[in-house]
Scaffold this motif. Structure first.
Motif, PDB file in Angstrom:
ATOM      1  N   GLU A  59     -26.919  26.275 -74.525  1.00 60.55           N
ATOM      2  CA  GLU A  59     -25.821  25.579 -73.854  1.00 60.55           C
ATOM      3  C   GLU A  59     -25.892  24.068 -74.085  1.00 60.55           C
ATOM      4  N   PHE A  60     -26.896  23.618 -74.832  1.00 59.62           N
ATOM      5  CA  PHE A  60     -27.166  22.193 -75.025  1.00 59.62           C
ATOM      6  C   PHE A  60     -25.918  21.410 -75.435  1.00 59.62           C
ATOM      7  N   SER A  61     -25.247  21.861 -76.495  1.00 60.42           N
ATOM      8  CA  SER A  61     -24.087  21.109 -76.997  1.00 60.42           C
ATOM      9  C   SER A  61     -22.874  21.234 -76.084  1.00 60.42           C
ATOM     10  N   VAL A  62     -22.750  22.372 -75.404  1.00 56.22           N
ATOM     11  CA  VAL A  62     -21.661  22.537 -74.432  1.00 56.22           C
ATOM     12  C   VAL A  62     -21.820  21.515 -73.308  1.00 56.22           C
ATOM     13  N   VAL A  63     -23.061  21.350 -72.850  1.00 54.88           N
ATOM     14  CA  VAL A  63     -23.344  20.361 -71.804  1.00 54.88           C
ATOM     15  C   VAL A  63     -23.110  18.955 -72.342  1.00 54.88           C
ATOM     16  N   PHE A  73     -21.123  17.909 -74.574  1.00 51.18           N
ATOM     17  CA  PHE A  73     -19.700  17.600 -74.740  1.00 51.18           C
ATOM     18  C   PHE A  73     -18.873  17.981 -73.518  1.00 51.18           C
ATOM     19  N   ASP A  74     -19.505  17.948 -72.354  1.00 49.79           N
ATOM     20  CA  ASP A  74     -18.819  18.134 -71.071  1.00 49.79           C
ATOM     21  C   ASP A  74     -17.987  19.410 -71.016  1.00 49.79           C
ATOM     22  N   GLY A  75     -18.563  20.492 -71.561  1.00 45.96           N
ATOM     23  CA  GLY A  75     -17.908  21.798 -71.468  1.00 45.96           C
ATOM     24  C   GLY A  75     -16.953  22.124 -72.599  1.00 45.96           C
ATOM     25  N   ASP A  76     -16.839  21.265 -73.591  1.00 44.53           N
ATOM     26  CA  ASP A  76     -15.948  21.505 -74.730  1.00 44.53           C
ATOM     27  C   ASP A  76     -16.624  22.485 -75.697  1.00 44.53           C
ATOM     28  N   GLU A  77     -16.335  23.778 -75.528  1.00 49.36           N
ATOM     29  CA  GLU A  77     -17.002  24.812 -76.309  1.00 49.36           C
ATOM     30  C   GLU A  77     -16.616  24.776 -77.781  1.00 49.36           C
ATOM     31  N   ASP A  78     -15.386  24.426 -78.084  1.00 47.09           N
ATOM     32  CA  ASP A  78     -14.948  24.350 -79.485  1.00 47.09           C
ATOM     33  C   ASP A  78     -15.724  23.266 -80.239  1.00 47.09           C
ATOM     34  N   ARG A  79     -15.899  22.130 -79.598  1.00 42.07           N
ATOM     35  CA  ARG A  79     -16.655  21.044 -80.235  1.00 42.07           C
ATOM     36  C   ARG A  79     -18.127  21.431 -80.369  1.00 42.07           C
ATOM     37  N   ALA A  80     -18.643  22.115 -79.365  1.00 41.15           N
ATOM     38  CA  ALA A  80     -20.049  22.533 -79.389  1.00 41.15           C
ATOM     39  C   ALA A  80     -20.323  23.505 -80.536  1.00 41.15           C
ATOM     40  N   LYS A  81     -19.395  24.427 -80.786  1.00 38.41           N
ATOM     41  CA  LYS A  81     -19.579  25.419 -81.855  1.00 38.41           C
ATOM     42  C   LYS A  81     -19.699  24.756 -83.224  1.00 38.41           C
ATOM     43  N   LYS A  82     -19.012  23.648 -83.398  1.00 33.11           N
ATOM     44  CA  LYS A  82     -19.014  22.959 -84.692  1.00 33.11           C
ATOM     45  C   LYS A  82     -20.389  22.379 -85.027  1.00 33.11           C
ATOM     46  N   VAL A  83     -21.194  22.124 -84.006  1.00 31.31           N
ATOM     47  CA  VAL A  83     -22.531  21.571 -84.230  1.00 31.31           C
ATOM     48  C   VAL A  83     -23.362  22.514 -85.098  1.00 31.31           C
ATOM     49  N   TYR A  84     -23.191  23.826 -84.880  1.00 28.85           N
ATOM     50  CA  TYR A  84     -24.017  24.822 -85.567  1.00 28.85           C
ATOM     51  C   TYR A  84     -23.255  25.556 -86.674  1.00 28.85           C
ATOM     52  N   MET A  85     -22.063  25.074 -86.996  1.00 26.26           N
ATOM     53  CA  MET A  85     -21.223  25.750 -87.979  1.00 26.26           C
ATOM     54  C   MET A  85     -21.841  25.695 -89.377  1.00 26.26           C
TER      55      MET A  85
END
Length: 250
Positions: A187-191, A193-205
């Motif tokens: 959940e690191f990137s979701v946290v 980016f303040d809950g922005d799951e789409d932006r978080a997914k791009k971190v590991y794309m």
């Protein structure tokens, strides 16, 4: 054997609790989400037939930390291993555009909360004459990357504190280990980016990051070395990551 794990309701903390439980260790697990803690306790006790104690508090609040740990039974104060896992990143901005609330959240959690928990538990370990403190750091504690300024600063502080507490606790037979992961999909990137799951997914794309269980296995390995062996510091990265920012993506 009794293991105290902070931030145990998700990610690395949860996987770490699972691997210790699977191997017959009793646990004290902490977090801010009481419902998750209760559900996880039931799951672990049912599956692995161990004892699990839950403590629901925010590590940023020193009085809450002290009160929670003071409330433990005499038996549960015989803590063998502390895993300082609770931590977070908030935001990804240049220093001039940074959010004060993000900065304060990271400093209060990653440094001050880390210290509050360590102080309380290490004093119990000193009374017991032994212990092992395992601190979850980050590649961000070894190098600095663009827009990671304050998060990297907090993890550099943890890196320094690892060394400092290892010196301070040496005479008390307390081991100190640092486990520093690179990119781990939690959940690191979701946290951050303040809950922005789409932006978080791009971190590991386009790449294969570490999994929480990879770090948990490493924590368990360092915790189960012979009494005369201490693993001071480990940096663990995905195969496709060389530095904080050098990553091969498909």
């Amino acid at each position: 054997m009794l293991v105290f794990i902070t931030g145990a309701t998700s990610g690395i903390g949860k996987s770490t609790a699972e691997i210790f439980a699977k191997n017959g260790y009793n646990l004290i697990i902490t977090g801010r989400r009481e419902e998750r803690l209760s559900s996880f306790k039931k799951e672990l006790e049912t599956t692995y037939k161990i004892k699990v104690t839950t403590l629901c508090f925010d590590i940023r609040e020193s009085a809450a930390v002290e009160s929670a740990i003071a409330s433990l039974s005499a038996e549960n104060k015989n803590i063998d291993i502390l895993v300082n896992n609770a931590g977070l990143a908030a935001g990804l901005s240049s220093i001039q555009d940074g959010s004060l609330s993000h900065w304060e959240r990271m400093i209060d959690t990653n440094i001050k909360g880390f210290l509050y928990t360590t102080k309380a538990v290490s004093n119990l370990m000193i009374k017991n004459g032994k212990g092992h403190i395992i601190n979850i750091g980050s590649i961000a504690g070894k190098e600095v990357y663009a827009n990671g300024n304050v998060y990297c600063a907090t993890k550099h502080a943890v890196d320094a504190l690892n060394k400092g507490m290892r010196i301070d606790l040496l005479a008390h037979n307390i081991k100190v280990t640092a486990v520093n992961p690179g990119m781990v999909e939690t959940e690191f990137s979701v946290v951050r980016f303040d809950g922005d799951e789409d932006r978080a997914k791009k971190v590991y794309m386009g790449m294969e990051p570490l999994k929480p269980e990879d770090i948990a296995e490493t924590v368990f390995w360092v915790a189960t070395r012979p009494a005369h062996v201490n693993i001071n510091d480990i940096l663990i990265m995905p195969t496709v990551q060389a530095t904080a920012t050098n990553v091969i993506r498909k």
